[in-house]
Scaffold this motif. Structure first.
Motif, PDB file in Angstrom:
ATOM      1  N   UNK A   9      54.545  60.018  28.245  1.00  0.00           N
ATOM      2  CA  UNK A   9      54.202  59.288  28.955  1.00  0.00           C
ATOM      3  C   UNK A   9      53.870  57.476  28.263  1.00  0.00           C
ATOM      4  N   UNK A  10      53.391  57.947  27.181  1.00  0.00           N
ATOM      5  CA  UNK A  10      52.830  57.063  25.455  1.00  0.00           C
ATOM      6  C   UNK A  10      54.678  56.558  24.865  1.00  0.00           C
ATOM      7  N   UNK A  11      55.346  57.568  24.463  1.00  0.00           N
ATOM      8  CA  UNK A  11      56.174  56.628  24.286  1.00  0.00           C
ATOM      9  C   UNK A  11      57.251  56.246  24.955  1.00  0.00           C
ATOM     10  N   UNK A  12      57.267  57.033  25.745  1.00  0.00           N
ATOM     11  CA  UNK A  12      58.191  55.850  26.953  1.00  0.00           C
ATOM     12  C   UNK A  12      58.410  55.123  27.590  1.00  0.00           C
ATOM     13  N   UNK A  13      56.208  54.517  28.241  1.00  0.00           N
ATOM     14  CA  UNK A  13      56.024  53.219  28.568  1.00  0.00           C
ATOM     15  C   UNK A  13      56.456  52.160  27.003  1.00  0.00           C
ATOM     16  N   UNK A  14      56.067  53.305  25.848  1.00  0.00           N
ATOM     17  CA  UNK A  14      56.334  51.574  25.124  1.00  0.00           C
ATOM     18  C   UNK A  14      57.908  51.612  24.339  1.00  0.00           C
ATOM     19  N   UNK A  15      58.129  52.244  24.385  1.00  0.00           N
ATOM     20  CA  UNK A  15      59.933  51.345  24.335  1.00  0.00           C
ATOM     21  C   UNK A  15      60.191  50.600  25.599  1.00  0.00           C
ATOM     22  N   UNK A  16      59.909  51.418  26.939  1.00  0.00           N
ATOM     23  CA  UNK A  16      60.237  50.300  27.977  1.00  0.00           C
ATOM     24  C   UNK A  16      59.701  48.806  28.226  1.00  0.00           C
ATOM     25  N   UNK A  17      58.301  49.107  27.351  1.00  0.00           N
ATOM     26  CA  UNK A  17      57.644  47.786  26.700  1.00  0.00           C
ATOM     27  C   UNK A  17      58.378  46.669  25.888  1.00  0.00           C
ATOM     28  N   UNK A  18      58.369  47.176  24.912  1.00  0.00           N
ATOM     29  CA  UNK A  18      59.781  47.254  24.250  1.00  0.00           C
ATOM     30  C   UNK A  18      60.845  46.128  24.757  1.00  0.00           C
ATOM     31  N   UNK A  34      68.510  53.772  31.089  1.00  0.00           N
ATOM     32  CA  UNK A  34      69.473  54.824  29.961  1.00  0.00           C
ATOM     33  C   UNK A  34      69.197  54.881  28.893  1.00  0.00           C
ATOM     34  N   UNK A  35      68.913  53.536  28.140  1.00  0.00           N
ATOM     35  CA  UNK A  35      68.463  53.916  26.193  1.00  0.00           C
ATOM     36  C   UNK A  35      67.093  55.088  25.980  1.00  0.00           C
ATOM     37  N   UNK A  36      66.234  54.905  27.344  1.00  0.00           N
ATOM     38  CA  UNK A  36      64.772  56.209  26.989  1.00  0.00           C
ATOM     39  C   UNK A  36      65.583  57.422  27.778  1.00  0.00           C
ATOM     40  N   UNK A  37      65.957  57.502  28.399  1.00  0.00           N
ATOM     41  CA  UNK A  37      66.818  58.905  29.017  1.00  0.00           C
ATOM     42  C   UNK A  37      67.574  59.462  27.408  1.00  0.00           C
TER      43      UNK A  37
END
Length: 101
Positions: A52-61, A74-77
């Protein structure tokens, strides 16, 4: 995506452009690092929290640079598919006779 300049010193214009981030599945170092950390987590709860931490960090960036939500998802998946694949590879190497520890 349409970019509109609002700086009063620049001429006003609209430009159609497409933002193309470096594909997350190609960030091999990040994928290996995350896979290794996930394999070292002691519980499913710790794994879920880290994911969850990693996904939220990537999404925020990605949100910060203006990437549309559909492309962010799509990128996160794709990133997590690559991490899962790397975890399988690392697990296989660790469990193979004569494999690296």
């Amino acid at each position: 995506m349409t970019v509109q300049r609002t700086d009063p010193h620049e001429s006003k214009f609209q430009s159609d452009c497409e933002l193309v981030p470096f594909p997350l599945p190609n960030r091999v170092g990040k994928i290996r690092e995350v896979a290794c950390k996930l394999l070292d987590r002691a519980s499913d709860k710790a794994v879920a929290y880290y994911r969850k931490q990693i996904s939220e960090s990537i999404d925020a960036q990605f949100e910060k640079i203006g990437l549309p939500e559909s492309e962010r998802r799509r990128q996160i998946t794709s990133f997590w598919a690559a991490v899962d694949h790397e975890m399988l590879k690392q697990s296989h190497v660790k469990n193979s006779p004569g494999g690296a520890a």
